[in-house]
Design a protein around this motif. Structure first.
Motif, mmCIF file in Angstrom:
data_model
loop_
_atom_site.group_PDB
_atom_site.id
_atom_site.type_symbol
_atom_site.label_atom_id
_atom_site.label_comp_id
_atom_site.label_asym_id
_atom_site.label_seq_id
_atom_site.Cartn_x
_atom_site.Cartn_y
_atom_site.Cartn_z
ATOM 1 N N ILE A 32 0.936 -1.158 0.244
ATOM 2 C CA ILE A 32 -0.021 0.046 -0.082
ATOM 3 C C ILE A 32 0.868 1.259 0.024
ATOM 4 O O ILE A 32 1.697 1.233 0.878
ATOM 5 C CB ILE A 32 -1.050 0.054 1.181
ATOM 6 C CG1 ILE A 32 -1.758 -1.171 1.302
ATOM 7 C CG2 ILE A 32 -1.789 1.398 1.151
ATOM 8 C CD1 ILE A 32 -2.386 -1.364 2.767
ATOM 9 N N ASP A 33 0.606 1.962 -0.990
ATOM 10 C CA ASP A 33 1.697 3.163 -0.908
ATOM 11 C C ASP A 33 0.671 4.409 -1.796
ATOM 12 O O ASP A 33 -0.041 4.306 -2.211
ATOM 13 C CB ASP A 33 2.811 3.203 -1.600
ATOM 14 C CG ASP A 33 2.745 2.695 -3.071
ATOM 15 O OD1 ASP A 33 1.694 2.472 -3.711
ATOM 16 O OD2 ASP A 33 3.805 2.585 -4.063
ATOM 17 N N HIS A 34 1.212 5.599 -1.494
ATOM 18 C CA HIS A 34 0.569 6.826 -2.021
ATOM 19 C C HIS A 34 -0.854 6.843 -1.584
ATOM 20 O O HIS A 34 -1.571 7.232 -2.248
ATOM 21 C CB HIS A 34 0.595 7.049 -3.526
ATOM 22 C CG HIS A 34 2.297 6.901 -4.117
ATOM 23 N ND1 HIS A 34 2.897 5.974 -4.385
ATOM 24 C CD2 HIS A 34 2.886 7.952 -4.105
ATOM 25 C CE1 HIS A 34 3.906 6.144 -4.738
ATOM 26 N NE2 HIS A 34 4.116 7.574 -4.601
ATOM 27 N N LEU A 35 -1.216 6.672 -0.011
ATOM 28 C CA LEU A 35 -2.519 6.549 0.434
ATOM 29 C C LEU A 35 -2.699 8.130 0.604
ATOM 30 O O LEU A 35 -2.271 8.938 1.491
ATOM 31 C CB LEU A 35 -2.359 5.683 1.578
ATOM 32 C CG LEU A 35 -3.630 5.602 2.301
ATOM 33 C CD1 LEU A 35 -4.587 4.841 1.385
ATOM 34 C CD2 LEU A 35 -3.311 4.854 3.765
ATOM 35 N N GLN A 36 -3.915 8.430 -0.057
ATOM 36 C CA GLN A 36 -4.361 9.787 -0.136
ATOM 37 C C GLN A 36 -5.775 10.024 0.238
ATOM 38 O O GLN A 36 -6.663 9.607 -0.495
ATOM 39 C CB GLN A 36 -4.243 10.652 -1.614
ATOM 40 C CG GLN A 36 -2.872 10.448 -2.015
ATOM 41 C CD GLN A 36 -1.877 11.515 -1.419
ATOM 42 O OE1 GLN A 36 -2.132 12.435 -1.088
ATOM 43 N NE2 GLN A 36 -0.740 10.859 -0.815
ATOM 44 N N PRO A 37 -6.166 10.412 1.508
ATOM 45 C CA PRO A 37 -7.589 10.095 1.842
ATOM 46 C C PRO A 37 -8.185 11.440 1.165
ATOM 47 O O PRO A 37 -9.597 11.481 1.333
ATOM 48 C CB PRO A 37 -7.383 10.292 3.298
ATOM 49 C CG PRO A 37 -6.135 10.640 3.753
ATOM 50 C CD PRO A 37 -5.273 10.215 2.530
ATOM 51 N N ARG A 79 4.023 21.714 -3.253
ATOM 52 C CA ARG A 79 3.818 20.611 -2.125
ATOM 53 C C ARG A 79 4.278 21.082 -0.741
ATOM 54 O O ARG A 79 5.464 21.785 -0.680
ATOM 55 C CB ARG A 79 4.772 19.253 -2.551
ATOM 56 C CG ARG A 79 4.637 18.124 -1.915
ATOM 57 C CD ARG A 79 5.467 16.921 -2.343
ATOM 58 N NE ARG A 79 5.549 15.846 -1.609
ATOM 59 C CZ ARG A 79 4.441 15.044 -1.707
ATOM 60 N NH1 ARG A 79 3.506 15.138 -2.490
ATOM 61 N NH2 ARG A 79 4.569 13.921 -0.898
ATOM 62 N N LEU A 80 3.464 20.643 0.164
ATOM 63 C CA LEU A 80 3.803 20.938 1.526
ATOM 64 C C LEU A 80 3.640 19.813 2.365
ATOM 65 O O LEU A 80 3.131 19.024 2.191
ATOM 66 C CB LEU A 80 2.641 21.876 2.005
ATOM 67 C CG LEU A 80 2.427 23.386 1.227
ATOM 68 C CD1 LEU A 80 1.267 24.283 1.571
ATOM 69 C CD2 LEU A 80 3.857 24.300 1.348
ATOM 70 N N GLY A 81 4.528 20.199 3.332
ATOM 71 C CA GLY A 81 4.831 19.100 4.597
ATOM 72 C C GLY A 81 5.551 19.493 5.314
ATOM 73 O O GLY A 81 6.609 20.342 5.523
ATOM 74 N N PRO A 82 5.212 18.862 6.744
ATOM 75 C CA PRO A 82 6.372 19.423 7.996
ATOM 76 C C PRO A 82 7.576 18.744 7.708
ATOM 77 O O PRO A 82 7.870 17.960 6.884
ATOM 78 C CB PRO A 82 5.598 19.012 9.154
ATOM 79 C CG PRO A 82 4.995 17.545 8.635
ATOM 80 C CD PRO A 82 4.462 18.053 7.202
ATOM 81 N N ALA A 127 -6.371 18.983 -5.311
ATOM 82 C CA ALA A 127 -5.729 18.925 -3.969
ATOM 83 C C ALA A 127 -5.821 17.292 -3.618
ATOM 84 O O ALA A 127 -6.844 16.566 -3.708
ATOM 85 C CB ALA A 127 -6.436 19.624 -2.956
ATOM 86 N N SER A 128 -4.564 17.158 -3.201
ATOM 87 C CA SER A 128 -4.468 15.728 -2.553
ATOM 88 C C SER A 128 -3.762 15.637 -1.230
ATOM 89 O O SER A 128 -2.697 16.830 -1.376
ATOM 90 C CB SER A 128 -3.821 14.828 -3.673
ATOM 91 O OG SER A 128 -2.414 15.098 -3.681
ATOM 92 N N ALA A 129 -3.945 14.922 -0.260
ATOM 93 C CA ALA A 129 -3.267 15.021 0.935
ATOM 94 C C ALA A 129 -3.274 13.566 1.706
ATOM 95 O O ALA A 129 -4.313 12.828 1.470
ATOM 96 C CB ALA A 129 -3.861 15.820 1.997
#
Length: 169
Positions: A32-37, A79-82, A127-129
């Motif tokens: 399972i990869d690139h899981l985007q709810p 692309r944003l992420g902490p 938008a994907s997250a």
């Protein structure tokens, strides 16, 4: 098995959800990869501006939590992420998208490394997250959940309308 836990709000144009994945079988799941709810798009008027209103997170510097406004341009995904798995290190998981006549507030409930990608074409905003770097499998009986996603639609000409709805909710 995938279960969606979805919540609506009578007094707000909002939707909140989290997905739960469970291996109810007798063998390991495939990878399972690139899981985007969150994976959605909004139609936009050609040439109309789309602005992302967000805030910096904390990196223990003087400009922590300052607001940032960015124009989303066609062909230039953002692309944003902490940083390093700390959910608000460098960028907060709350953002307000504004287009003519309204917009949408997006919030990501996750205590670890999340990611958002915003991609603009001439007439669409996508938008994907989800979890950044998600690549795993589930053994029989194992269960995981995704980041919680909250979307609030808003109308008007001022982005504060969306921010106010988020605070009231």
């Amino acid at each position: 098995m995938v279960t969606a836990h979805i919540r609506t709000f009578d007094a707000f144009p909002a939707l909140d959800w989290v997905l739960e994945l469970e291996n109810a079988g007798s063998a390991d799941t495939p990878i399972i990869d690139h899981l985007q709810p969150l994976d959605t798009s909004w139609t936009q008027s050609r040439g109309a501006p789309v602005v992302l209103h967000r805030a910096k997170g904390s990196e223990c510097v003087l400009d922590d939590f300052l607001p940032v406004d960015e124009i989303l341009r066609p062909g230039r995904p953002l692309r944003l992420g902490p940083n390093q798995g700390r959910s608000s290190d460098g960028v907060l998981p709350f953002m307000n998208l504004q287009w003519p006549g309204g917009g949408a507030v997006l919030a990501i409930g996750w205590s670890g490394q999340w990611a958002v990608e915003l991609a603009r074409s001439e007439d669409t905003l996508r938008a994907s997250a989800g979890m950044e770097y998600c690549r795993l499998y589930l053994k029989p009986g194992e269960k995981i959940r995704t980041p919680r996603i909250l979307l609030i639609g808003w109308e008007g000409s001022e982005a504060i309308a969306g921010t106010t709805l988020l605070r009231r909710l």
